[in-house]
Design a protein around this motif. Structure first.
Motif, PDB file in Angstrom:
ATOM      1  N   UNK A   1     -15.834   2.877 -19.740  1.00  0.00           N
ATOM      2  CA  UNK A   1     -15.192   1.803 -18.987  1.00  0.00           C
ATOM      3  C   UNK A   1     -15.187   0.550 -19.861  1.00  0.00           C
ATOM      4  N   UNK A   2     -14.056  -0.095 -19.945  1.00  0.00           N
ATOM      5  CA  UNK A   2     -13.972  -1.344 -20.704  1.00  0.00           C
ATOM      6  C   UNK A   2     -14.322  -2.544 -19.838  1.00  0.00           C
ATOM      7  N   UNK A   3     -13.962  -2.487 -18.554  1.00  0.00           N
ATOM      8  CA  UNK A   3     -14.123  -3.632 -17.656  1.00  0.00           C
ATOM      9  C   UNK A   3     -14.748  -3.150 -16.351  1.00  0.00           C
ATOM     10  N   UNK A   4     -15.910  -3.692 -16.036  1.00  0.00           N
ATOM     11  CA  UNK A   4     -16.621  -3.361 -14.800  1.00  0.00           C
ATOM     12  C   UNK A   4     -16.801  -4.642 -13.995  1.00  0.00           C
ATOM     13  N   UNK A   5     -16.565  -4.566 -12.703  1.00  0.00           N
ATOM     14  CA  UNK A   5     -16.792  -5.696 -11.798  1.00  0.00           C
ATOM     15  C   UNK A   5     -17.823  -5.296 -10.750  1.00  0.00           C
ATOM     16  N   UNK A   6     -18.628  -6.268 -10.334  1.00  0.00           N
ATOM     17  CA  UNK A   6     -19.686  -5.981  -9.364  1.00  0.00           C
ATOM     18  C   UNK A   6     -19.671  -7.011  -8.241  1.00  0.00           C
ATOM     19  N   UNK A   7     -19.667  -6.527  -7.005  1.00  0.00           N
ATOM     20  CA  UNK A   7     -19.909  -7.368  -5.838  1.00  0.00           C
ATOM     21  C   UNK A   7     -21.417  -7.367  -5.625  1.00  0.00           C
ATOM     22  N   UNK A   8     -22.031  -8.489  -5.941  1.00  0.00           N
ATOM     23  CA  UNK A   8     -23.500  -8.581  -5.933  1.00  0.00           C
ATOM     24  C   UNK A   8     -23.965  -8.908  -4.510  1.00  0.00           C
TER      25      UNK A   8
ATOM     26  N   UNK B   1     -21.425  -1.094 -24.649  1.00  0.00           N
ATOM     27  CA  UNK B   1     -20.062  -1.033 -25.179  1.00  0.00           C
ATOM     28  C   UNK B   1     -19.022  -1.497 -24.160  1.00  0.00           C
ATOM     29  N   UNK B   2     -19.426  -2.363 -23.236  1.00  0.00           N
ATOM     30  CA  UNK B   2     -18.472  -2.947 -22.299  1.00  0.00           C
ATOM     31  C   UNK B   2     -17.779  -4.136 -22.943  1.00  0.00           C
ATOM     32  N   UNK B   3     -16.501  -4.298 -22.644  1.00  0.00           N
ATOM     33  CA  UNK B   3     -15.775  -5.470 -23.116  1.00  0.00           C
ATOM     34  C   UNK B   3     -15.887  -6.630 -22.130  1.00  0.00           C
ATOM     35  N   UNK B   4     -15.968  -6.301 -20.846  1.00  0.00           N
ATOM     36  CA  UNK B   4     -15.999  -7.351 -19.833  1.00  0.00           C
ATOM     37  C   UNK B   4     -16.810  -6.908 -18.623  1.00  0.00           C
ATOM     38  N   UNK B   5     -17.668  -7.807 -18.162  1.00  0.00           N
ATOM     39  CA  UNK B   5     -18.410  -7.640 -16.917  1.00  0.00           C
ATOM     40  C   UNK B   5     -18.024  -8.803 -16.011  1.00  0.00           C
ATOM     41  N   UNK B   6     -17.481  -8.495 -14.836  1.00  0.00           N
ATOM     42  CA  UNK B   6     -17.074  -9.531 -13.886  1.00  0.00           C
ATOM     43  C   UNK B   6     -17.991  -9.492 -12.677  1.00  0.00           C
TER      44      UNK B   6
ATOM     45  N   UNK C   1     -23.204 -13.415 -28.534  1.00  0.00           N
ATOM     46  CA  UNK C   1     -21.756 -13.236 -28.586  1.00  0.00           C
ATOM     47  C   UNK C   1     -21.103 -13.037 -27.236  1.00  0.00           C
ATOM     48  N   UNK C   2     -21.651 -13.670 -26.192  1.00  0.00           N
ATOM     49  CA  UNK C   2     -21.094 -13.560 -24.844  1.00  0.00           C
ATOM     50  C   UNK C   2     -20.099 -14.708 -24.613  1.00  0.00           C
ATOM     51  N   UNK C   3     -18.915 -14.360 -24.209  1.00  0.00           N
ATOM     52  CA  UNK C   3     -17.873 -15.336 -23.883  1.00  0.00           C
ATOM     53  C   UNK C   3     -17.845 -15.536 -22.368  1.00  0.00           C
ATOM     54  N   UNK C   4     -18.053 -16.757 -21.924  1.00  0.00           N
ATOM     55  CA  UNK C   4     -18.037 -17.051 -20.490  1.00  0.00           C
ATOM     56  C   UNK C   4     -16.628 -17.374 -20.034  1.00  0.00           C
ATOM     57  N   UNK C   5     -16.222 -16.723 -18.933  1.00  0.00           N
ATOM     58  CA  UNK C   5     -14.937 -17.015 -18.307  1.00  0.00           C
ATOM     59  C   UNK C   5     -15.179 -17.192 -16.813  1.00  0.00           C
ATOM     60  N   UNK C   6     -14.502 -18.143 -16.208  1.00  0.00           N
ATOM     61  CA  UNK C   6     -14.607 -18.345 -14.762  1.00  0.00           C
ATOM     62  C   UNK C   6     -13.275 -17.993 -14.123  1.00  0.00           C
ATOM     63  N   UNK C   7     -13.320 -17.171 -13.067  1.00  0.00           N
ATOM     64  CA  UNK C   7     -12.116 -16.905 -12.282  1.00  0.00           C
ATOM     65  C   UNK C   7     -12.323 -17.519 -10.900  1.00  0.00           C
TER      66      UNK C   7
ATOM     67  N   UNK D   1     -15.597 -17.984 -28.760  1.00  0.00           N
ATOM     68  CA  UNK D   1     -15.466 -16.981 -29.820  1.00  0.00           C
ATOM     69  C   UNK D   1     -16.315 -15.739 -29.560  1.00  0.00           C
ATOM     70  N   UNK D   2     -16.878 -15.611 -28.373  1.00  0.00           N
ATOM     71  CA  UNK D   2     -17.709 -14.449 -28.062  1.00  0.00           C
ATOM     72  C   UNK D   2     -16.936 -13.148 -28.141  1.00  0.00           C
ATOM     73  N   UNK D   3     -17.636 -12.060 -28.398  1.00  0.00           N
ATOM     74  CA  UNK D   3     -16.989 -10.757 -28.589  1.00  0.00           C
ATOM     75  C   UNK D   3     -16.949  -9.923 -27.318  1.00  0.00           C
ATOM     76  N   UNK D   4     -17.710 -10.298 -26.291  1.00  0.00           N
ATOM     77  CA  UNK D   4     -17.641  -9.618 -24.995  1.00  0.00           C
ATOM     78  C   UNK D   4     -17.668 -10.681 -23.904  1.00  0.00           C
ATOM     79  N   UNK D   5     -17.011 -10.392 -22.790  1.00  0.00           N
ATOM     80  CA  UNK D   5     -16.778 -11.410 -21.773  1.00  0.00           C
ATOM     81  C   UNK D   5     -17.647 -11.211 -20.544  1.00  0.00           C
ATOM     82  N   UNK D   6     -18.254 -12.296 -20.095  1.00  0.00           N
ATOM     83  CA  UNK D   6     -18.868 -12.359 -18.772  1.00  0.00           C
ATOM     84  C   UNK D   6     -17.957 -13.228 -17.925  1.00  0.00           C
TER      85      UNK D   6
END
Length: 227
Positions: free
Chosen positions: A8-15, A51-56, A94-100, A123-128
């Motif tokens: 999986x490249x992109x995983x999202x979690x309802x916490x 090896x995840x690209x993005x965790x939301x 190398x964590x890139x922070x993004x807000x949605x 410039x992070x290589x994987x996104x939170x």
């Protein structure tokens, strides 16, 4: 198009489940939220090895403003502390922070902290990706409005105006605490995502639980409406 996918490249979690975790232990809800932040921290640290690209993460919905004022204030303070304490670690790993979501509606000091953190980690290589003041129905209305202003509304033009436009397609959505619903989270993006619902309360959710979910994802056959 169908077939098994290696990862999986992109995983999202309802916490979900901080309050129930605290109640089971006869503790204040705020302690549950504090332990929930610790669970976030564990997971973010472990993502590099998965090896995840993005965790939301669904941190604060547009409906959460209905909660008691003192609880909302506590959640906002936890957010301040999290950004301040974990930003150096994001940069180091190398964590890139993004807000949605409509984060501009939060307190001005939080907005400043968020924008500074996003700039520093660009410039992070994987996104939170953290969903703050987020509601999927509102996101879709916003995207459709923007698409109409730009020309016509199509699935493609709508997707180009979603908060997640620069993220990989959503592969897997996980919800903790035993609840089986999406709660206005990534409704458009989850159209063909795999879903896993677990009884584990969020403060107890570990990197091992995430890895188990990733292993289950890898064993599934994704059909995308085909046979």
């Amino acid at each position: 198009m169908s077939g098994k996918v290696a990862r999986a490249r992109h995983v999202a979690i309802i916490m979900d489940g901080n309050g129930r975790w605290a109640r089971k232990r006869h503790l204040p809800r705020i302690v549950g939220h504090q332990r929930g932040v610790e669970a976030v921290r564990r997971l973010v640290r472990a993502v590099a090895g998965m090896d995840l690209e993005c965790l939301t993460l669904y941190a604060f919905s547009s409906e959460n403003w209905k909660r008691p004022e003192d609880e909302v204030d506590h959640l906002m303070n936890l957010l301040r502390k999290f950004i301040k304490s974990d930003l150096p670690e994001f940069l180091e790993n190398g964590v890139k922070l993004k807000i949605i979501g409509d984060y501009h509606s939060l307190a001005s000091d939080i907005v400043d902290m968020i924008e500074d953190a996003m700039e520093q980690t660009a410039q992070g290589v994987r996104t939170l990706a953290v969903a703050l003041n987020y509601g999927s129905q509102q996101e879709i209305v916003r995207a459709a409005t923007l698409a109409a202003q730009q020309g016509s509304i199509t699935p493609e033009s709508l997707e180009q105006n979603l908060y997640t436009v620069d993220l990989p397609p959503l592969d897997l959505l996980i919800r903790t605490s035993g609840e089986v619903r999406l709660s206005n989270f990534l409704l458009w993006q989850a159209a063909y995502a795999e879903m896993i619902f677990t009884d584990v309360l969020w403060p107890d959710f570990t990197p091992e639980h995430l890895q188990t979910s990733l292993d289950e994802f890898a064993s599934r056959e994704r059909r995308y409406g085909g046979r």
